[in-house]
Motif scaffolding. Structure first.
Motif, short mmCIF file in Angstrom:
data_model
loop_
_atom_site.label_atom_id
_atom_site.label_comp_id
_atom_site.label_asym_id
_atom_site.label_seq_id
_atom_site.Cartn_x
_atom_site.Cartn_y
_atom_site.Cartn_z
N UNK A 55 53.25 69.65 28.39
CA UNK A 55 52.82 70.67 29.56
C UNK A 55 53.90 70.96 30.50
N UNK A 56 54.74 70.41 30.30
CA UNK A 56 56.12 71.05 30.89
C UNK A 56 56.87 72.82 31.18
N UNK A 57 56.40 72.30 29.64
CA UNK A 57 56.95 73.85 28.81
C UNK A 57 56.10 75.09 29.60
N UNK A 58 55.17 75.04 29.71
CA UNK A 58 53.53 75.58 29.71
C UNK A 58 53.05 75.91 31.48
#
Length: 59
Positions: A55-58
């Protein structure tokens, strides 16, 4: 004297098969349940951390 040595080796032979048993059968059930719970908690925390990184990367 030889008879004592034979008796001692017979006692050892009866005591030894415990180490031949799988570790799962030697440990008490409570210990196995704790280990299983700990294993599943570790798997769950890994999945949650992996999802958080995703989620952090998205985002």
């Amino acid at each position: 004297m030889a008879r004592d040595a034979d008796a001692g080796s017979a006692d050892n032979a009866q005591a030894e098969p415990m180490w031949l048993m799988p570790a799962d059968l030697r440990e008490p059930i409570a210990e196995r349940l704790i280990q299983a719970g700990s294993r599943w908690a570790g798997i769950a925390s890994f999945v949650v951390a992996l999802g958080a990184v995703g989620l952090w990367l998205l985002g």
